[in-house]
Design a protein around this motif. Structure first.
Motif, mmCIF file in Angstrom:
data_model
loop_
_atom_site.group_PDB
_atom_site.id
_atom_site.type_symbol
_atom_site.label_atom_id
_atom_site.label_comp_id
_atom_site.label_asym_id
_atom_site.label_seq_id
_atom_site.Cartn_x
_atom_site.Cartn_y
_atom_site.Cartn_z
ATOM 1 N N UNK A 30 0.841 -1.203 0.000
ATOM 2 C CA UNK A 30 0.000 0.000 0.000
ATOM 3 C C UNK A 30 0.873 1.248 0.000
ATOM 4 N N UNK A 31 0.205 2.392 -0.100
ATOM 5 C CA UNK A 31 0.886 3.688 -0.042
ATOM 6 C C UNK A 31 1.697 3.803 1.246
ATOM 7 N N UNK A 32 1.141 3.359 2.349
ATOM 8 C CA UNK A 32 1.855 3.424 3.635
ATOM 9 C C UNK A 32 3.112 2.563 3.600
ATOM 10 N N UNK A 33 3.030 1.402 2.953
ATOM 11 C CA UNK A 33 4.205 0.537 2.818
ATOM 12 C C UNK A 33 5.290 1.234 2.003
ATOM 13 N N UNK A 34 4.872 1.862 0.908
ATOM 14 C CA UNK A 34 5.827 2.569 0.043
ATOM 15 C C UNK A 34 6.520 3.676 0.833
ATOM 16 N N UNK A 35 5.747 4.482 1.548
ATOM 17 C CA UNK A 35 6.332 5.572 2.345
ATOM 18 C C UNK A 35 7.269 5.027 3.423
ATOM 19 N N UNK A 36 6.914 3.903 4.031
ATOM 20 C CA UNK A 36 7.752 3.332 5.086
ATOM 21 C C UNK A 36 9.088 2.849 4.529
ATOM 22 N N UNK A 37 9.079 2.295 3.334
ATOM 23 C CA UNK A 37 10.302 1.751 2.739
ATOM 24 C C UNK A 37 11.109 2.815 2.009
ATOM 25 N N UNK A 38 10.426 3.681 1.247
ATOM 26 C CA UNK A 38 11.138 4.606 0.355
ATOM 27 C C UNK A 38 11.123 6.068 0.809
ATOM 28 N N UNK A 39 10.277 6.403 1.773
ATOM 29 C CA UNK A 39 10.204 7.779 2.245
ATOM 30 C C UNK A 39 9.300 8.624 1.368
ATOM 31 N N UNK A 40 9.501 9.933 1.459
ATOM 32 C CA UNK A 40 8.699 10.873 0.681
ATOM 33 C C UNK A 40 9.248 10.980 -0.745
#
Length: 166
Positions: A30-40
């Motif tokens: 999900x979007x939250x997963x992407x932000x957690x792994x890759x940041x902003x």
């Protein structure tokens, strides 16, 4: 002191591993997963199909830009490195626009204007075949249409000590 060095090295390695989205799963993450792994992301672009592309630029010296495509419901569709010869070959002179190039590659490292030629130029730093440093230059006429696409040797890699790469 050794413990501090080991901890810093581990943090740096962990940060590097997230640049390409390693561990994220298309169709599941999900979007939250992407932000957690890759940041902003460096930039977000909404496509006409409703998906959003998050660009993670590693320019100039990282020479990579990762495009994370997210569906309208917030699910990861794909992760791709945009600065490839294959993508460059898809750019069509006299047809594609600045918008098309931005959606394909993401934000340029540098933007310039050439008054005498009446063109704008976007520059990306990339690797060709994963290890030869190159510069991608896309030139646009003032109406925003692609007029020329060039992959050039990187002048910073030429000269003494450059090893003849490129």
């Amino acid at each position: 002191m050794r413990l501090l060095i080991v901890c810093v090295a581990a943090l740096l390695l962990a940060a590097c591993a997230s640049y390409d989205g390693r561990g994220l799963v298309p169709g599941t993450s999900t979007v939250k997963d992407v932000e957690a792994v890759m940041g902003q992301p460096t930039e977000k672009v909404t496509l006409s199909i409703g998906d959003t592309v998050w660009f993670y630029s590693r320019q100039p010296y990282g020479r990579r830009i990762f495009a994370v495509q997210i569906t309208p419901d917030g699910t990861l569709r794909s992760i791709d490195q945009t600065l490839t010869r294959e993508n460059v070959n898809k750019v069509r002179a006299n047809i594609d626009t600045m918008k098309d190039v931005r959606e394909r590659f993401g934000p340029p490292f540098d933007v310039g204007r050439m008054e005498r030629q009446q063109r704008d130029a976007w520059e990306y730093w990339m690797f060709e075949y994963e290890y030869w440093p190159k510069r991608l230059i896309v030139q646009f006429s003032y109406d925003g249409i692609v007029r020329e696409v060039m992959i050039l040797r990187d002048p910073l890699e030429d000269g003494p000590g450059a090893g003849g790469r490129g």
